[in-house]
Design an enzyme around this catalytic site. Structure first.
Site, PDB file in Angstrom:
ATOM      1  N   ILE B 473       0.855  -1.030  -0.031  1.00 52.40           N
ATOM      2  CA  ILE B 473       0.044  -0.045  -0.130  1.00 52.40           C
ATOM      3  C   ILE B 473       0.934   1.436  -0.006  1.00 52.40           C
ATOM      4  O   ILE B 473       0.554   2.340  -0.407  1.00 52.40           O
ATOM      5  CB  ILE B 473      -0.895   0.019   1.175  1.00 52.40           C
ATOM      6  CG1 ILE B 473      -1.840  -1.195   1.371  1.00 52.40           C
ATOM      7  CG2 ILE B 473      -1.829   1.344   1.090  1.00 52.40           C
ATOM      8  CD1 ILE B 473      -2.816  -1.275   2.465  1.00 52.40           C
ATOM      9  N   GLY B 474       1.960   1.032   0.845  1.00 56.73           N
ATOM     10  CA  GLY B 474       2.853   2.476   0.940  1.00 56.73           C
ATOM     11  C   GLY B 474       4.135   2.490   0.419  1.00 56.73           C
ATOM     12  O   GLY B 474       4.729   3.183   0.869  1.00 56.73           O
ATOM     13  N   SER B 476       5.794  -0.625   0.304  1.00 60.00           N
ATOM     14  CA  SER B 476       6.715  -1.859   1.127  1.00 60.00           C
ATOM     15  C   SER B 476       7.395  -2.688   0.155  1.00 60.00           C
ATOM     16  O   SER B 476       8.454  -3.403   0.582  1.00 60.00           O
ATOM     17  CB  SER B 476       5.444  -2.750   1.766  1.00 60.00           C
ATOM     18  OG  SER B 476       4.540  -3.241   0.855  1.00 60.00           O
ATOM     19  N   SER B 514       0.709  -1.009  11.113  1.00 62.01           N
ATOM     20  CA  SER B 514       2.363  -0.450  10.810  1.00 62.01           C
ATOM     21  C   SER B 514       3.208  -1.606  10.906  1.00 62.01           C
ATOM     22  O   SER B 514       4.396  -1.224  11.126  1.00 62.01           O
ATOM     23  CB  SER B 514       2.648   0.625  11.709  1.00 62.01           C
ATOM     24  OG  SER B 514       1.496   1.661  11.733  1.00 62.01           O
ATOM     25  N   THR B 517       6.789  -3.219   7.439  1.00 56.13           N
ATOM     26  CA  THR B 517       8.429  -2.898   7.272  1.00 56.13           C
ATOM     27  C   THR B 517       9.003  -3.571   8.241  1.00 56.13           C
ATOM     28  O   THR B 517      10.182  -3.774   8.449  1.00 56.13           O
ATOM     29  CB  THR B 517       8.464  -1.457   7.107  1.00 56.13           C
ATOM     30  OG1 THR B 517       8.015  -0.919   5.775  1.00 56.13           O
ATOM     31  CG2 THR B 517       9.880  -1.054   7.141  1.00 56.13           C
ATOM     32  N   GLY B 694       7.609   1.046  12.540  1.00 55.88           N
ATOM     33  CA  GLY B 694       6.322   0.959  11.968  1.00 55.88           C
ATOM     34  C   GLY B 694       5.892   2.614  12.075  1.00 55.88           C
ATOM     35  O   GLY B 694       5.619   3.131  13.038  1.00 55.88           O
ATOM     36  N   VAL B 695       5.559   3.069  10.874  1.00 56.66           N
ATOM     37  CA  VAL B 695       4.996   4.586  10.929  1.00 56.66           C
ATOM     38  C   VAL B 695       3.625   4.902  10.225  1.00 56.66           C
ATOM     39  O   VAL B 695       3.460   5.980  10.004  1.00 56.66           O
ATOM     40  CB  VAL B 695       6.102   5.323   9.952  1.00 56.66           C
ATOM     41  CG1 VAL B 695       7.259   5.418  10.878  1.00 56.66           C
ATOM     42  CG2 VAL B 695       6.372   4.793   8.547  1.00 56.66           C
ATOM     43  N   GLU B 697       0.702   4.794  11.322  1.00 57.02           N
ATOM     44  CA  GLU B 697      -0.416   5.063  11.943  1.00 57.02           C
ATOM     45  C   GLU B 697      -0.590   6.322  13.145  1.00 57.02           C
ATOM     46  O   GLU B 697      -1.408   6.913  13.128  1.00 57.02           O
ATOM     47  CB  GLU B 697      -1.055   3.713  12.831  1.00 57.02           C
ATOM     48  CG  GLU B 697      -1.559   2.555  11.609  1.00 57.02           C
ATOM     49  CD  GLU B 697      -1.906   1.322  12.281  1.00 57.02           C
ATOM     50  OE1 GLU B 697      -1.096   0.776  12.574  1.00 57.02           O
ATOM     51  OE2 GLU B 697      -2.964   1.003  12.602  1.00 57.02           O
TER      52      GLU B 697
END
Lengths: 289, 732
Positions: B473-474, B476, B514, B517, B694-695, B697
């Site tokens: 989604i972001g 990864s 999150s 990663t 993890g970033v 949220e």
């Protein structure tokens, strides 16, 4: 969306003839309202008549004597790019650039905005303020209707079965005149007016000699408020005079509460937006000529 | 702070899927075309609460072009007490199945009732409209306080406490003694409206139920294995009978963890004998998927003269929607999570109402509760004459701080985030003029672990194929490839990531929490270390040595050396290809703290808020790809500001959503926000080899409160309901 028949007449007589045989046909110019309504099931259609191929509906013409004629199918992007409109009707350029986003403006037309007859239509208060008329063609020939009388109810207007809008005609701007349309939306773009206000003002030796005020989203139709403009006649355009006219417009409004705003908030905004539109129209009247 | 130096981690390579995405070649679920595929439409309830008396599908079945019609009656009965868990907590199977297609009662306007498969989507929609459903309308209840009141309409007969599905209570210390020590006590109650994640791509699912019993599903999902397991549970088939191929995903934010269309498409396919595709409209997405709960949160905080919090109390009621499972648990656990507070009482209520069944949304539950805590603290700081960041610093959670729900923090970056906010250019710049205000707030999110798997295959040309199961989604694909590259001494471009179906990789949890990663990154890291060991063994064989060193992509021993690529070219001659897998289930999750500074200007005549300047600060642990970290911070901030200012489900009294389109739902557009400035703080997570926390949220937790605090400074008013839209700012 149900399947429908599609016709694209190449002339006005052909379109009028088609409409006479299919009086329930839906008319399509840019389709930015109609196709959404068909897809969502709010309207249905057996026949759709595309008017984009009719030359007369695609014309823009201006001359200082007769003013401006905008064909009913002219998309907004042509209005914003037109040199005569830019110089004589700056408020019209603003409105055409506020209807939808860039892609929508490639298709959407002022004619469609008028015929969709939404209470919230952005172009109609300005067209009313500018004293525009709608040229209509039908089985009985042609007729003109002032835009301030065109809309009759939400989504309804003076077009009789078999009739279509040919063009919108706007008088040439008087010397020392200015017009403006302002809308309130909580975001900066891509939204429906919570309240919109159109205004025009003509000055003679610094005194207001003509003024028209109209509102959107506060009544079942775009609302012309003659008394607001009349209150300004023979007045200097002072803050008090504009405020008083705005209050008259506010009194004429009959807003409802819905997802876009409460009635109380809309009523409050009427005075703010009309005053601001008048201020901008006066500033424009003072700066040109 | 992070001091380790890396070759790849911390750089900004071009994303591996970038060319496909920008050229339109990437395939989303709606792009899928299969031989003999047909199309479906779902019939939804117009009532917010009604008994279904009769469903007659005969006219739809007889409609030309229709292949199949399904209702809840086509699905296996769910045992009354069967609980399922797909890694995101327990769910009643009956709730899951009831939400897919209603039986007995409809519980919200938009609740799916039946579905049709036909030769095309238009015919399917026409046929769906021919399905006759007789409803007995029932009174509906739309907010948590109303649903908790005596005499409220009851949604489920089998819940023991009316509409309250769960009661949560966390207690620590002595609350009364704590408040007795306080010199300033502030208590406030704040409501938030139901809001939607607002992903661009609507839910979609295509399924083919083969005559041999195998079910293949293609869909837009945050977790292919969760979609597989949930679909199998609803269809009552073994998980191995279902294969899910995740298509590209156009946003999820938590909303694409649950299944909605997948089992329906599968059942239609079983009846029709053809692949069936279902795609939601935007209105379906709003009314038929899971928004995040509306809520009422009451917070009371007491502080002594030294500015230390002596006691804090919270009462939270969250709207679960039609079925139990509001995110009140995480809301309760995070409400005071940023602070070290000795005496605490937290009570949470999970309340069912006649709205769509809620789903996760980016730090689910935390923004609602942080709104109350962070605005109360703002008020206390003002009363004490303290800088609002200074008050927070005096109470900041740190290593060893215990939360009321139990855990003690390991290393956590709360103080570092607050210090970064305080030192930022933004916080030290003057406001531009009248009617402007600046607000600050901070927030916490746990982040998640959960299992992940990865396979690395070394190519003879020295590149490496990465096979993984985390839907991207972001960015990864790239953040995972970078971790493999770091271990292997390669460039990010030398790793070729592919996301595969559930039959082709080991179990992998959702792209959510999150965690991708962090967890899948750990799987990739571990697999890469095995690759290094196996490659060393090959070099040792070639050189006839016992020990081979590996550093910066070079294998060496006794003055001899191979680059990774040179050794890769010799694998065929030294025993064959190297291909290594790892599956992890990590425990060393590191929570993340985020902070926001926001400047607004309010038009006193219209109440319109203009956002002037925004700075998002977040502890990333270690930013693998800083540009993607910044993107997450900016995205969460934008969503939070939209939530604060204008977004809401506008329901009429009958429970029908009146603004189910992006025209009227009023998410912010690019024109409504300035460029969001970012400050990445790096306090490495000791539980991850590169320090990743993890970033995705924590960044959405502070904006609601920060906006509320800024509006207060601009207008002098403290509003008690989000959205704080122009009309409410003027009190109209």
């Amino acid at each position: 969306m149900k399947a429908f028949d599609y016709a694209a007449p190449a002339s006005l007589p052909e379109a009028v003839g088609l409409l006479a045989s299919q009086p329930s046909a839906r008319l399509l110019a840019g389709g930015t309202d109609l196709l959404v309504q068909l897809r969502s099931g709010r309207k249905d259609a057996d026949v759709v008549i595309d008017v984009k191929k009719i030359p007369e509906l695609n014309e823009i013409s201006f001359n200082p004597a007769d003013g401006l004629t905008i064909g009913a199918a002219v998309p907004c992007y042509r209005l914003t790019a037109d040199a005569a409109i830019q110089s004589h009707y700056p408020a019209l350029v603003e409105v055409a650039s506020w209807i939808g986003g860039t892609q929508i403006q490639g298709r959407a037309s002022l004619g469609g905005n008028l015929c969709n007859s939404a209470p919230s239509a952005d172009s109609i208060p300005l067209l009313i303020a500018l004293g525009a008329t709608a040229l209509i063609a039908g089985p009985a020939g042609r007729r003109s209707v002032p835009v301030d009388e065109f809309c009759t109810a939400p989504g309804r207007n003076q077009l009789a079965p078999g009739e279509l809008l040919v063009s919108i005609q706007i008088p040439a701007p008087a010397p020392f005149s200015g017009a403006a349309y302002l809308r309130f939306i909580p975001r900066n773009e891509m939204d429906i007016a919570v309240v919109g206000a159109g205004a025009s003002v003509t000055l003679s030796n610094g005194v207001i000699s003509a003024a028209r005020v109209a509102l959107s989203s506060v009544a079942p139709t775009p609302l012309f408020v003659p008394a607001a403009g009349e209150s300004l006649l023979n007045q200097m355009p002072t803050a008090e005079a504009l405020e008083a006219a705005a209050k008259i417009a506010q009194e004429a409004a009959s807003p409802i509460s819905d997802m876009r705003g409460t009635a109380a908030y809309r009523r409050h905004l009427c005075a703010v937006m009309v005053r601001r539109a008048l201020e901008l129209a006066v500033a424009r009247a003072q700066e040109i000529n | 702070m992070s001091t380790t130096t890396y070759n790849v981690i911390g750089t900004r390579p071009v994303r591996h899927d970038g060319a496909d995405k920008v050229t339109g070649r990437a395939l989303y679920g709606a792009d899928l075309q299969l031989a003999r595929m047909i199309h479906g439409a779902v019939l939804r309830s117009p009532h917010a609460h009604a008994r279904i008396l009769r469903i007659d599908t005969s006219k739809a079945e007889a409609f030309p072009g229709v292949f199949a019609v399904v209702t809840a009656a086509d699905f296996p009965e769910a045992p009354a007490d069967k609980i399922v868990d797909f890694g995101e907590g327990d769910t009643m199977l009956s709730s899951l199945r009831g939400n897919i297609l209603a039986s007995g009662k409809v519980l919200y306007s938009g609740h799916a009732v039946a579905a049709v498969a036909a030769v095309n989507a238009h015919v399917a929609a026409e046929a769906a409209a021919l399905i006759e459903v007789d409803y007995e309308p029932l009174p509906c209840v739309l907010t948590a306080p109303e649903a908790m009141a005596p005499g409220a309409p009851i949604l489920h007969d089998d819940l023991p406490n009316g509409n309250v599905a769960e009661l949560i209570r966390y207690e620590m210390g002595d609350l009364d003694a704590g408040f007795a020590e306080a010199t300033v006590i502030v208590e406030r109650e704040l409501d938030t409206a139901t809001v939607h994640q607002g992903y661009i791509e609507p839910q979609n699912a295509t399924a083919f139920w083969s005559s041999d019993g195998r079910i293949h599903i293609w869909c837009s999902t945050q977790g292919s294995f969760v979609a597989r397991d949930a679909s199998a549970a609803v269809l009552d088939v073994p998980v191995s009978q279902v294969k899910v191929t995740p298509m590209e995903i156009g946003g999820g934010f938590g909303g694409k963890i649950n299944v909605y269309l997948e089992p329906v498409a599968a059942m239609l396919s079983k009846k029709a004998g053809r692949p069936v595709k279902l795609v939601m409209s935007r209105r379906d997405v709003f009314t038929g998927t899971g928004p995040t709960p509306g809520s009422r949160v009451r917070v009371k905080i007491g502080v002594n003269d030294a500015g230390k919090i002596t006691a804090a109390q919270a009462w939270l009621a969250y709207e679960a929607g039609a079925y139990p499972g509001a995110m009140v648990g995480p809301g309760a656990m995070t409400v005071f999570a940023c602070y070290d507070i000795p005496n605490v009482l937290i009570e949470g209520f999970d309340v069912v109402v006649n709205k769509p069944s809620t789903a996760a949304y980016r730090a689910p539950g935390a923004p609602n509760s942080a709104l109350a805590t962070e605005t109360v603290l703002d008020e206390i700081a003002e009363k004490l004459g303290l800088d609002p960041l200074e008050l927070r610093l005096r109470n900041a959670a740190q290593e060893g701080t215990r939360r009321a729900d139990g855990p003690r923090y390991k290393r956590i970056g709360c103080i570092e985030v607050l210090e970064a906010m305080k030192a930022s250019p933004h916080y030290n710049a003057p406001l531009p003029g009248p009617n402007c205000g600046r607000g600050v707030a901070i927030g916490f999110w746990f982040n998640a672990g959960l299992p992940s798997s990865a396979t690395l295959s070394v190519n003879a040309d020295g590149t490496v194929n990465l096979i993984e199961g985390s839907t991207d989604i972001g960015g990864s694909r790239t953040s995972l490839s970078m971790q493999a590259a770091e271990v292997l001494g390669l460039r990010a471009e030398d790793i070729h990531p592919t996301i595969v179906d559930t039959d082709s990789v080991g179990y992998t949890g959702v792209t959510g929490g999150s965690r991708t990663t962090f967890s899948t990154g750990l799987a990739v890291h571990d697999a890469a270390q095995i690759v290094v060991e196996q490659m060393k063994a090959r070099a040792a064989r070639l050189w006839a040595v016992d020990e081979v060193a590996f550093s910066n992509g070079v294998f060496s021993a006794n003055g001899q050396s191979f680059t990774f690529a040179e050794l890769a070219a010799q694998l065929g001659a030294t025993g064959g290809p190297v291909s290594c897998s790892a599956t992890v289930n990590p425990k060393g999750v590191g929570g993340s703290i985020a902070g926001l500074i926001i400047d607004v200007k309010v038009d006193p005549e219209t109440g319109k808020t203009d956002v002037l300047r925004v700075t998002s600060v977040q502890d990333a642990g270690k930013a693998i790809h800083p540009a993607y970290v910044e993107g997450q911070m900016q995205g969460g901030t934008a969503q939070g500001i939209g939530w604060a200012l204008n977004e809401e489900y506008f329901m009429d009294t009958a429970g029908d959503m009146r603004n189910g389109s992006y025209l009227d739902y009023r998410m912010p557009t690019a024109l409504d926000l300035p460029m969001i400035e970012t400050i990445i703080v790096e306090v490495p997570n000791p539980g991850h080899p590169f320090g990743v926390r993890g970033v995705g949220e924590a960044n959405i937790v502070p904006p609601l409160a920060a906006v509320a605090n800024a509006l207060y400074r601009a207008t002098g008013k403290r509003l008690n309901r989000v959205p704080m839209n122009p009309a409410t700012i003027l009190g109209l």
